[in-house]
Motif scaffolding. Structure first.
Motif, PDB file in Angstrom:
ATOM      1  N   PRO A  71       0.842  -1.229   0.000  1.00  0.00           N
ATOM      2  CA  PRO A  71       0.000   0.000   0.000  1.00  0.00           C
ATOM      3  C   PRO A  71       0.869   1.268   0.000  1.00  0.00           C
ATOM      4  N   TRP A  72       1.152   1.779  -1.183  1.00  0.00           N
ATOM      5  CA  TRP A  72       1.981   2.972  -1.289  1.00  0.00           C
ATOM      6  C   TRP A  72       1.092   4.228  -1.257  1.00  0.00           C
ATOM      7  N   PRO A  73       1.522   5.279  -0.544  1.00  0.00           N
ATOM      8  CA  PRO A  73       0.770   6.557  -0.599  1.00  0.00           C
ATOM      9  C   PRO A  73       0.862   7.166  -2.000  1.00  0.00           C
ATOM     10  N   PRO A  74      -0.141   7.864  -2.432  1.00  0.00           N
ATOM     11  CA  PRO A  74      -0.100   8.431  -3.789  1.00  0.00           C
ATOM     12  C   PRO A  74       0.992   9.466  -3.969  1.00  0.00           C
ATOM     13  N   ALA A  75       1.442  10.054  -2.889  1.00  0.00           N
ATOM     14  CA  ALA A  75       2.445  11.110  -3.022  1.00  0.00           C
ATOM     15  C   ALA A  75       3.845  10.567  -3.261  1.00  0.00           C
ATOM     16  N   VAL A  76       4.048   9.266  -3.035  1.00  0.00           N
ATOM     17  CA  VAL A  76       5.383   8.693  -3.210  1.00  0.00           C
ATOM     18  C   VAL A  76       5.617   8.425  -4.695  1.00  0.00           C
ATOM     19  N   PRO A  77       6.667   9.013  -5.284  1.00  0.00           N
ATOM     20  CA  PRO A  77       6.903   8.807  -6.706  1.00  0.00           C
ATOM     21  C   PRO A  77       7.345   7.367  -6.993  1.00  0.00           C
ATOM     22  N   LEU A  78       7.312   6.962  -8.251  1.00  0.00           N
ATOM     23  CA  LEU A  78       7.645   5.592  -8.655  1.00  0.00           C
ATOM     24  C   LEU A  78       9.128   5.289  -8.439  1.00  0.00           C
ATOM     25  N   ALA A  79       9.980   6.245  -8.710  1.00  0.00           N
ATOM     26  CA  ALA A  79      11.407   6.010  -8.540  1.00  0.00           C
ATOM     27  C   ALA A  79      11.758   5.743  -7.085  1.00  0.00           C
ATOM     28  N   VAL A  80      11.097   6.479  -6.182  1.00  0.00           N
ATOM     29  CA  VAL A  80      11.346   6.257  -4.757  1.00  0.00           C
ATOM     30  C   VAL A  80      10.844   4.887  -4.348  1.00  0.00           C
ATOM     31  N   ARG A  81       9.713   4.486  -4.890  1.00  0.00           N
ATOM     32  CA  ARG A  81       9.202   3.155  -4.563  1.00  0.00           C
ATOM     33  C   ARG A  81      10.172   2.055  -5.021  1.00  0.00           C
ATOM     34  N   VAL A  82      10.724   2.193  -6.217  1.00  0.00           N
ATOM     35  CA  VAL A  82      11.663   1.176  -6.731  1.00  0.00           C
ATOM     36  C   VAL A  82      12.924   1.137  -5.876  1.00  0.00           C
ATOM     37  N   LEU A  83      13.478   2.292  -5.538  1.00  0.00           N
ATOM     38  CA  LEU A  83      14.681   2.319  -4.715  1.00  0.00           C
ATOM     39  C   LEU A  83      14.424   1.755  -3.324  1.00  0.00           C
ATOM     40  N   ALA A  84      13.206   1.894  -2.834  1.00  0.00           N
ATOM     41  CA  ALA A  84      12.894   1.372  -1.502  1.00  0.00           C
ATOM     42  C   ALA A  84      12.714  -0.150  -1.511  1.00  0.00           C
ATOM     43  N   VAL A  85      12.249  -0.701  -2.607  1.00  0.00           N
ATOM     44  CA  VAL A  85      11.959  -2.140  -2.675  1.00  0.00           C
ATOM     45  C   VAL A  85      13.160  -2.940  -3.186  1.00  0.00           C
ATOM     46  N   LEU A  86      14.003  -2.329  -4.021  1.00  0.00           N
ATOM     47  CA  LEU A  86      15.078  -3.076  -4.690  1.00  0.00           C
ATOM     48  C   LEU A  86      16.031  -3.776  -3.729  1.00  0.00           C
ATOM     49  N   PRO A  87      16.501  -3.160  -2.629  1.00  0.00           N
ATOM     50  CA  PRO A  87      17.408  -3.896  -1.721  1.00  0.00           C
ATOM     51  C   PRO A  87      16.781  -5.162  -1.135  1.00  0.00           C
ATOM     52  N   PHE A  88      15.503  -5.082  -0.794  1.00  0.00           N
ATOM     53  CA  PHE A  88      14.846  -6.269  -0.218  1.00  0.00           C
ATOM     54  C   PHE A  88      14.681  -7.379  -1.273  1.00  0.00           C
ATOM     55  N   ALA A  89      14.400  -6.972  -2.511  1.00  0.00           N
ATOM     56  CA  ALA A  89      14.289  -7.975  -3.578  1.00  0.00           C
ATOM     57  C   ALA A  89      15.627  -8.661  -3.833  1.00  0.00           C
ATOM     58  N   LEU A  90      16.718  -7.870  -3.865  1.00  0.00           N
ATOM     59  CA  LEU A  90      18.037  -8.460  -4.036  1.00  0.00           C
ATOM     60  C   LEU A  90      18.396  -9.401  -2.888  1.00  0.00           C
ATOM     61  N   CYS A  91      18.063  -8.990  -1.693  1.00  0.00           N
ATOM     62  CA  CYS A  91      18.366  -9.826  -0.523  1.00  0.00           C
ATOM     63  C   CYS A  91      17.608 -11.142  -0.582  1.00  0.00           C
ATOM     64  N   LEU A  92      16.346 -11.087  -0.972  1.00  0.00           N
ATOM     65  CA  LEU A  92      15.546 -12.309  -1.013  1.00  0.00           C
ATOM     66  C   LEU A  92      16.038 -13.277  -2.083  1.00  0.00           C
ATOM     67  N   GLU A  93      16.447 -12.740  -3.243  1.00  0.00           N
ATOM     68  CA  GLU A  93      16.881 -13.613  -4.329  1.00  0.00           C
ATOM     69  C   GLU A  93      18.302 -14.113  -4.142  1.00  0.00           C
ATOM     70  N   LEU A  94      19.161 -13.268  -3.564  1.00  0.00           N
ATOM     71  CA  LEU A  94      20.564 -13.655  -3.436  1.00  0.00           C
ATOM     72  C   LEU A  94      20.882 -14.357  -2.122  1.00  0.00           C
ATOM     73  N   LEU A  95      19.959 -14.299  -1.150  1.00  0.00           N
ATOM     74  CA  LEU A  95      20.236 -14.942   0.131  1.00  0.00           C
ATOM     75  C   LEU A  95      20.350 -16.462  -0.018  1.00  0.00           C
ATOM     76  N   ALA A  96      19.510 -17.020  -0.878  1.00  0.00           N
ATOM     77  CA  ALA A  96      19.564 -18.480  -1.071  1.00  0.00           C
ATOM     78  C   ALA A  96      20.913 -18.895  -1.644  1.00  0.00           C
ATOM     79  N   MET A  97      21.429 -18.128  -2.644  1.00  0.00           N
ATOM     80  CA  MET A  97      22.729 -18.469  -3.223  1.00  0.00           C
ATOM     81  C   MET A  97      23.874 -18.249  -2.237  1.00  0.00           C
TER      82      MET A  97
END
Length: 440
Positions: A71-97
């Motif tokens: 649930p993102w607030p409408p005021a948060v731009p798309l670039a900020v959303r991507v930068l906020a989510v990208l570290p967690f996505a990398l951690c989830l995918e690379l943690l197994a390896m």
């Protein structure tokens, strides 16, 4: 495994350039040079490229799921959303390896690393599940991102396992691969093929150069065949040796000590090494050689064939008429009459004794001729045994005669006793016939 196969295995399982295996000196560890490979082109670099693409796609898929379902607030731009989510996505995918790499490092040291491996597998299942469920019900995106995430993890595990096997093989902690024996041979002869594979991986050290090398396909099969044949023959020889050792000891306790102290398998091996097969072959050759038949009486009585050379060389004689027969000059010689015995020379009693003695001598000569040469010396013992049986009122049968002969100290087989018994019966029949000719 041959050198060509070693090069192929090295090209598939490693990306590093490794030196050529050096020869192993006598007394050294044969496994020291097993893992060394010759430098060759490594197709594993393609695995790195594919792994990078698959991991990037998996991170994009994780970021997309987070952008859509959080649930993102409408005021948060798309670039900020991507930068906020990208570290967690990398951690989830690379943690197994990362966990799989740590497990691989511990396994190279000889540990099993069950904790790292279990944790890595759980993280990989969660990551793939988020990809599939997060993009559902769009089947294309769900399957694409799920396959990318799962294939990246599987490729990492396979590549790490191949490099780990190479490292263990280089340290001598893992055996070389066996030759390809084929499915049909493995199904028909599973034990034989398994033994050959073990011998091929074990290899052998050359006695001249001291270098270790693995056995080839047919070398390992032949070695396994000889080993299995020896394993079947050696226990029988060891059992026979045990009987001989026990028989040589009069004391049962000393026999037990000798049997349990001596290495019967080693004695069996020493006996097998000292066998003179040439002498045995010469001894058994008459059994497989065709016998030479003696000449028949017809061949000996037939006149010799004329020699063509002598016939041609002899001069031709003129034909002469036969001379007439003169009865006075050519009278056939009549045989002289046999001299009649003088009745005053011998009495009747002496004649009877002479006749009996002649009959006995004639029968002995006949029996000696009918019997085999090795049974002629046993004929007096057989007669004595027969007389003992008749004196006891027993029946003179083959078993009774054999038992009496053995009791009297004559060792003989039952089939040879039958020949002696037949000779005794012919002797008795001849004696009866001789006495019946003498007038009462």
């Amino acid at each position: 495994m041959t050198d060509h196969t070693r090069k192929g295995a090295a090209a598939i399982s490693t990306t590093e350039r490794q030196p050529t295996p050096a020869p192993i000196a006598k007394g050294g560890n044969p496994s020291e040079g097993r893992g060394r490979r010759r430098a060759s082109w490594a197709p594993a670099r393609w695995a790195y490229s594919f792994y990078g693409v698959a991991a990037t796609g998996a991170v994009i898929g994780q970021t997309w799921v987070a952008l859509e379902h959080l649930p993102w607030p409408p005021a948060v731009p798309l670039a900020v959303r991507v930068l906020a989510v990208l570290p967690f996505a990398l951690c989830l995918e690379l943690l197994a390896m990362a966990l799989a790499a740590m497990a691989d490092e511990r396994m190279r040291l000889g540990e099993r690393a069950y904790g790292f491996r279990t944790f890595s597998a759980v993280v990989a299942v969660v990551a793939v599940g988020i990809q599939v469920v997060g993009h559902w019900p769009v089947l294309y995106w769900s399957s694409v991102f799920g396959v990318l995430s799962g294939s990246a993890y599987a490729l990492w595990l396979l590549h790490a396992a191949a490099r780990r096997r190479d490292a263990l093989r280089a340290m001598g902690k893992l055996a070389d691969t066996a030759p390809a024996y084929g499915l049909w041979r493995r199904v028909r002869h599973p034990i034989w093929t398994a033994r050959a594979a073990d011998l091929a991986r074990e290899g052998h050290t050359d006695a001249d150069t001291g270098a270790w090398r693995p056995l080839g396909l047919y070398e390992s099969l032949r070695a396994a065949e000889l080993m299995m044949r020896d394993e079947k023959r050696r226990p029988a020889v060891a059992h026979a040796v045990e009987k001989v050792v026990r028989a040589d000891q009069w004391d049962m306790r000393m026999a037990e000590i000798a049997v349990h102290t001596l290495d019967l398998d080693r004695l069996a091996a020493e006996l097998a090494a000292r066998v003179d097969y040439q002498a045995w072959a010469d001894r058994l050759a008459p059994a497989i050689t065709a016998p030479v038949l003696p000449p028949t009486p017809q061949d000996t009585d037939s006149p010799a064939a004329p020699n063509p050379a002598s016939t041609e060389a002899a001069p031709e004689q003129p034909h002469q008429p036969p001379t007439p027969h003169d009865p006075d000059t050519h009278r056939e010689a009549e045989p002289d009459p046999e001299p009649r015995p003088d009745p005053h020379d011998h009495n009747d009693h002496d004649e009877e004794q002479d006749d009996d003695q002649d009959d006995d001598e004639e029968f002995d000569a006949d029996n000696d001729a009918a019997l085999a040469p090795d049974l002629v010396p046993l004929l007096p013992a057989a007669r004595a045994a027969r007389d003992e049986l008749l004196g006891e009122g027993s029946t003179v049968s083959r078993d009774a005669l054999a038992h009496r002969l053995r009791r009297n100290g004559t060792a003989i087989r039952n089939n040879r006793v039958s020949e002696l018994l037949n000779a005794l019966r012919r002797e008795e029949a001849s004696l009866n016939a001789a006495h019946s000719k003498v007038p009462a």
